[in-house]
Design a protein around this motif. Structure first.
Motif, short mmCIF file in Angstrom:
data_model
loop_
_atom_site.label_atom_id
_atom_site.label_comp_id
_atom_site.label_asym_id
_atom_site.label_seq_id
_atom_site.Cartn_x
_atom_site.Cartn_y
_atom_site.Cartn_z
N UNK A 42 4.42 -2.10 19.25
CA UNK A 42 5.39 -2.12 18.16
C UNK A 42 5.34 -0.85 17.33
N UNK A 43 6.43 -0.56 16.64
CA UNK A 43 6.48 0.51 15.65
C UNK A 43 7.30 0.01 14.47
N UNK A 44 6.89 0.43 13.28
CA UNK A 44 7.59 -0.02 12.07
C UNK A 44 8.80 0.87 11.82
N UNK A 45 9.94 0.23 11.59
CA UNK A 45 11.17 0.98 11.35
C UNK A 45 11.71 0.75 9.94
N UNK A 46 11.19 -0.26 9.25
CA UNK A 46 11.66 -0.55 7.89
C UNK A 46 10.51 -1.13 7.08
N UNK A 47 10.37 -0.67 5.84
CA UNK A 47 9.28 -1.10 4.97
C UNK A 47 9.84 -1.81 3.74
N UNK A 92 6.50 13.07 10.81
CA UNK A 92 5.17 13.66 10.67
C UNK A 92 4.43 13.21 9.41
N UNK A 93 5.08 13.11 8.25
CA UNK A 93 4.34 12.68 7.05
C UNK A 93 3.67 11.32 7.17
N UNK A 94 4.21 10.43 8.01
CA UNK A 94 3.57 9.13 8.19
C UNK A 94 2.18 9.28 8.80
N UNK A 95 1.94 10.39 9.49
CA UNK A 95 0.62 10.62 10.09
C UNK A 95 -0.40 11.02 9.04
N UNK A 96 0.04 11.33 7.84
CA UNK A 96 -0.86 11.70 6.75
C UNK A 96 -1.36 10.50 5.96
N UNK A 97 -0.90 9.31 6.33
CA UNK A 97 -1.28 8.07 5.64
C UNK A 97 -1.57 6.99 6.68
N UNK A 124 -0.99 0.54 4.74
CA UNK A 124 -2.38 0.12 4.77
C UNK A 124 -2.92 -0.22 6.14
N UNK A 125 -2.17 0.07 7.20
CA UNK A 125 -2.60 -0.26 8.56
C UNK A 125 -2.95 1.02 9.32
N UNK A 126 -4.21 1.18 9.62
CA UNK A 126 -4.67 2.36 10.34
C UNK A 126 -4.05 2.40 11.74
N UNK A 127 -3.46 3.55 12.07
CA UNK A 127 -2.91 3.73 13.40
C UNK A 127 -1.56 3.09 13.64
N UNK A 128 -0.97 2.49 12.61
CA UNK A 128 0.35 1.87 12.78
C UNK A 128 1.39 2.94 13.10
N UNK A 144 0.84 -1.19 0.00
CA UNK A 144 0.00 0.00 0.00
C UNK A 144 0.88 1.25 0.00
N UNK A 145 0.38 2.32 0.57
CA UNK A 145 1.09 3.59 0.53
C UNK A 145 2.20 3.63 1.58
N UNK A 146 3.31 4.25 1.23
CA UNK A 146 4.38 4.49 2.19
C UNK A 146 5.00 5.85 1.91
N UNK A 147 5.95 6.22 2.76
CA UNK A 147 6.58 7.55 2.66
C UNK A 147 8.08 7.39 2.54
N UNK A 148 8.67 8.18 1.66
CA UNK A 148 10.13 8.30 1.56
C UNK A 148 10.51 9.74 1.85
N UNK A 149 11.62 9.91 2.56
CA UNK A 149 12.05 11.26 2.86
C UNK A 149 13.48 11.31 3.36
#
Length: 225
Positions: free
Chosen positions: A150-155, A178-183, A187-191, A69-74
């Motif tokens: 848990x928190x995701x550190x690598x996609x 912060x941009x991860x809060x925009x998605x 595909x996991x709500x609240x991850x 699903x959607x992810x962020x690069x920065x």
């Protein structure tokens, strides 16, 4: 494997270069590993659902053919693109993903951090409250609590064409999260997402990229007679 450090590069031209490399390669083309950092960009997987893209704002959204699903690069993220001939490796996609995750776990271990796999949720996770702990996941049966603590550190997000891989993986080193809060990440709500600096590990991009390149190269080293 030929390792190339591209520095900070725009996402779309890099994607187009991966496509071109993969389309042109042949049985004797050496595998390559591209390491880079992208300016702020959201990328959407081929089956990505628009409802997971919440408030992109001024950050561009690039549709891709990778899985997920959607992810962020920065900035502050090591993005790695292994361009590998799986047939020459003698492996299939499941084994390929396992090796990518293993390399990430080994890199995290080199920093004293325990990387964790979550069944059916590709990528690597950590316990922000106990990054170096070794307790096994209990595997909650409630899918809404799959990521408790848990928190995701690598996609991961990959594509395979004619047995050859492109797209790849991203390790969060020292990022503005912060941009991860925009998605809904992956595909996991609240991850929750995190990065090395947020769990008390302070390193620079070249060091983290070098360790990741070393571990990925070792995972895909092909022995010759």
């Amino acid at each position: 494997m030929i390792v190339k450090s591209l520095g900070r590069v725009e996402y779309l031209p890099t994607l187009e270069a991966m496509r071109a490399f993969t389309a042109a390669r042949h049985a004797d083309t050496p595998d390559e590993l591209w390491l880079c950092e992208h300016p702020p960009t959201f990328t959407q997987g081929i089956a990505g659902k628009p409802e997971h893209l919440l408030l992109p704002g001024d950050i561009p959204v690039v549709p891709t053919e990778r899985g997920g699903q959607v992810t962020y690069h920065g900035p502050g993220q090591v993005t790695a693109y292994p361009l590998i001939d799986l047939r020459r490796q003698g492996i299939f996609v499941k084994e390929y993903v396992f090796r990518l995750e293993t390399a990430l776990i080994q890199v995290l271990d080199s920093y004293g951090v325990t990387g964790l796999r979550v069944a059916s949720a590709p990528g690597i996770y950590v316990r922000p409250a106990d990054p170096g702990g070794h307790a096994a996941l209990t595997g909650p049966t409630d899918p809404n609590r799959l990521f408790d603590g848990l928190a995701k550190i690598a996609a991961l997000g990959i594509k395979v064409s004619r047995h050859c891989t492109y797209h790849g993986l991203a390790l969060n080193v020292a990022m503005d999260l912060e941009p991860f809060q925009r998605i809904n990440p992956c595909g996991y709500q609240g991850l929750e997402t995190t990065s090395l600096d947020k769990i008390g590990v302070f390193t620079d991009w070249p060091t983290a990229a070098g360790r990741l390149a070393e571990r990925l190269s070792a995972q895909f080293e092909v022995s010759t007679p």
